[in-house]
Design a protein around this motif. Structure first.
Motif, PDB file in Angstrom:
ATOM      1  N   GLU A   6      26.429  10.695   4.081  1.00  0.00           N
ATOM      2  CA  GLU A   6      25.060  10.339   3.597  1.00  0.00           C
ATOM      3  C   GLU A   6      24.641   9.242   4.770  1.00  0.00           C
ATOM      4  N   ASN A   7      23.134   9.194   4.834  1.00  0.00           N
ATOM      5  CA  ASN A   7      22.429   8.325   5.975  1.00  0.00           C
ATOM      6  C   ASN A   7      22.692   6.879   5.392  1.00  0.00           C
ATOM      7  N   VAL A   8      22.772   5.792   6.135  1.00  0.00           N
ATOM      8  CA  VAL A   8      22.745   4.331   5.738  1.00  0.00           C
ATOM      9  C   VAL A   8      22.297   3.698   6.852  1.00  0.00           C
ATOM     10  N   GLY A   9      21.622   2.549   6.497  1.00  0.00           N
ATOM     11  CA  GLY A   9      20.971   1.538   7.433  1.00  0.00           C
ATOM     12  C   GLY A   9      20.885   0.188   7.045  1.00  0.00           C
ATOM     13  N   ALA A  10      20.183  -0.723   8.143  1.00  0.00           N
ATOM     14  CA  ALA A  10      20.187  -2.082   7.713  1.00  0.00           C
ATOM     15  C   ALA A  10      19.311  -2.272   6.151  1.00  0.00           C
ATOM     16  N   GLY A  11      19.701  -3.300   5.415  1.00  0.00           N
ATOM     17  CA  GLY A  11      18.739  -3.296   4.113  1.00  0.00           C
ATOM     18  C   GLY A  11      19.526  -2.319   2.962  1.00  0.00           C
ATOM     19  N   GLN A  12      20.552  -1.752   3.318  1.00  0.00           N
ATOM     20  CA  GLN A  12      21.557  -1.008   2.506  1.00  0.00           C
ATOM     21  C   GLN A  12      22.600  -1.311   2.140  1.00  0.00           C
ATOM     22  N   ALA A  13      23.353  -1.095   1.082  1.00  0.00           N
ATOM     23  CA  ALA A  13      24.888  -1.544   0.817  1.00  0.00           C
ATOM     24  C   ALA A  13      25.485  -0.124   0.090  1.00  0.00           C
ATOM     25  N   VAL A  14      26.726  -0.113   0.231  1.00  0.00           N
ATOM     26  CA  VAL A  14      27.534   1.022  -0.198  1.00  0.00           C
ATOM     27  C   VAL A  14      28.705   0.334  -0.877  1.00  0.00           C
ATOM     28  N   VAL A  15      28.892   0.819  -1.816  1.00  0.00           N
ATOM     29  CA  VAL A  15      30.101   0.313  -2.892  1.00  0.00           C
ATOM     30  C   VAL A  15      31.072   1.480  -2.824  1.00  0.00           C
ATOM     31  N   TRP A  16      32.654   1.265  -2.501  1.00  0.00           N
ATOM     32  CA  TRP A  16      33.632   2.015  -2.686  1.00  0.00           C
ATOM     33  C   TRP A  16      34.576   1.458  -3.830  1.00  0.00           C
ATOM     34  N   LEU A  17      34.968   2.218  -4.675  1.00  0.00           N
ATOM     35  CA  LEU A  17      36.009   1.642  -5.650  1.00  0.00           C
ATOM     36  C   LEU A  17      37.423   1.654  -5.167  1.00  0.00           C
ATOM     37  N   ALA A  18      38.321   0.886  -5.612  1.00  0.00           N
ATOM     38  CA  ALA A  18      39.827   0.949  -5.099  1.00  0.00           C
ATOM     39  C   ALA A  18      40.362   2.308  -5.128  1.00  0.00           C
ATOM     40  N   GLY A  19      41.039   2.639  -4.047  1.00  0.00           N
ATOM     41  CA  GLY A  19      41.643   4.069  -3.831  1.00  0.00           C
ATOM     42  C   GLY A  19      40.640   5.130  -3.450  1.00  0.00           C
ATOM     43  N   GLU A  20      39.472   4.915  -3.377  1.00  0.00           N
ATOM     44  CA  GLU A  20      38.504   6.049  -2.837  1.00  0.00           C
ATOM     45  C   GLU A  20      38.626   6.127  -1.422  1.00  0.00           C
ATOM     46  N   GLU A  21      38.712   7.317  -0.886  1.00  0.00           N
ATOM     47  CA  GLU A  21      38.929   7.280   0.464  1.00  0.00           C
ATOM     48  C   GLU A  21      37.482   7.255   1.241  1.00  0.00           C
ATOM     49  N   HIS A  22      37.274   6.897   2.449  1.00  0.00           N
ATOM     50  CA  HIS A  22      35.928   6.918   2.883  1.00  0.00           C
ATOM     51  C   HIS A  22      35.895   6.587   4.385  1.00  0.00           C
ATOM     52  N   THR A  23      34.716   6.576   5.123  1.00  0.00           N
ATOM     53  CA  THR A  23      34.802   6.473   6.466  1.00  0.00           C
ATOM     54  C   THR A  23      33.285   6.109   6.885  1.00  0.00           C
ATOM     55  N   THR A  24      33.196   5.414   8.056  1.00  0.00           N
ATOM     56  CA  THR A  24      31.871   4.949   8.197  1.00  0.00           C
ATOM     57  C   THR A  24      31.617   5.309   9.823  1.00  0.00           C
ATOM     58  N   ARG A  25      30.409   5.766  10.264  1.00  0.00           N
ATOM     59  CA  ARG A  25      30.354   6.315  11.595  1.00  0.00           C
ATOM     60  C   ARG A  25      28.861   5.555  11.927  1.00  0.00           C
ATOM     61  N   ALA A  26      28.755   5.011  13.061  1.00  0.00           N
ATOM     62  CA  ALA A  26      27.537   4.148  13.522  1.00  0.00           C
ATOM     63  C   ALA A  26      26.927   5.294  14.684  1.00  0.00           C
ATOM     64  N   VAL A  27      25.659   5.436  14.237  1.00  0.00           N
ATOM     65  CA  VAL A  27      24.404   6.135  14.957  1.00  0.00           C
ATOM     66  C   VAL A  27      23.983   5.048  16.097  1.00  0.00           C
ATOM     67  N   ALA A  28      23.541   3.938  15.482  1.00  0.00           N
ATOM     68  CA  ALA A  28      23.178   2.937  16.398  1.00  0.00           C
ATOM     69  C   ALA A  28      24.128   1.740  15.913  1.00  0.00           C
ATOM     70  N   ASP A  29      24.457   0.773  16.973  1.00  0.00           N
ATOM     71  CA  ASP A  29      25.142  -0.531  16.594  1.00  0.00           C
ATOM     72  C   ASP A  29      25.012  -1.021  15.127  1.00  0.00           C
ATOM     73  N   ILE A  30      26.227  -0.997  14.183  1.00  0.00           N
ATOM     74  CA  ILE A  30      25.950  -1.690  13.040  1.00  0.00           C
ATOM     75  C   ILE A  30      26.518  -2.938  13.184  1.00  0.00           C
ATOM     76  N   THR A  31      25.958  -3.728  12.334  1.00  0.00           N
ATOM     77  CA  THR A  31      26.639  -5.146  11.808  1.00  0.00           C
ATOM     78  C   THR A  31      26.614  -5.094  10.431  1.00  0.00           C
ATOM     79  N   ALA A  32      27.704  -5.370   9.508  1.00  0.00           N
ATOM     80  CA  ALA A  32      27.945  -5.066   8.280  1.00  0.00           C
ATOM     81  C   ALA A  32      28.856  -6.388   7.914  1.00  0.00           C
ATOM     82  N   VAL A  33      28.315  -6.878   6.632  1.00  0.00           N
ATOM     83  CA  VAL A  33      29.347  -7.473   5.779  1.00  0.00           C
ATOM     84  C   VAL A  33      30.177  -6.931   4.734  1.00  0.00           C
TER      85      VAL A  33
END
Length: 109
Positions: free
Chosen positions: A74-101
């Motif tokens: 799924e595409n994500v970018g500035a101004g969006q947030a993603v929620v993962w629940l405990a135990g959920e496998e996940h990964t994040t890839r940057a197309v352009a430099d990402i800064t995230a909290v």
């Protein structure tokens, strides 16, 4: 009061789970919440791993793609947030430099 810096140079390389191009800066650790700033360089990736607790990834700059389990990317970018629940496998890839909290929430960390 304390003023914290979280630019890329303040972070530490994060290589767990085969992550590449990632730096992390812990801002706060408490009993029920932890707050970390991640920088993921363009072309970098936070390697696939299960969320140890519920996690909220708030993207403040850049864009990329995320995947949970074996689902679609799924595409994500500035101004969006993603929620993962405990135990959920996940990964994040940057197309352009990402800064995230990243906010991790649990009864006890």
């Amino acid at each position: 009061m304390e003023i914290l810096s979280f630019d890329v140079s303040a972070g530490q390389p994060a290589e767990a789970y085969g992550s590449v191009g990632v730096t992390a800066q812990a801002l706060f650790r408490g009993e029920a919440v932890a707050v970390t700033v991640l920088h993921v360089a363009a072309g970098g990736e936070v390697g696939r791993h299960p969320a140890p607790v519920d996690q909220l990834l708030v993207i403040t700059a850049g864009h990329g793609v995320v995947q949970a389990g074996s689902g679609d990317w799924e595409n994500v970018g500035a101004g969006q947030a993603v929620v993962w629940l405990a135990g959920e496998e996940h990964t994040t890839r940057a197309v352009a430099d990402i800064t995230a909290v990243v906010i991790e929430m649990a009864a006890a960390l």
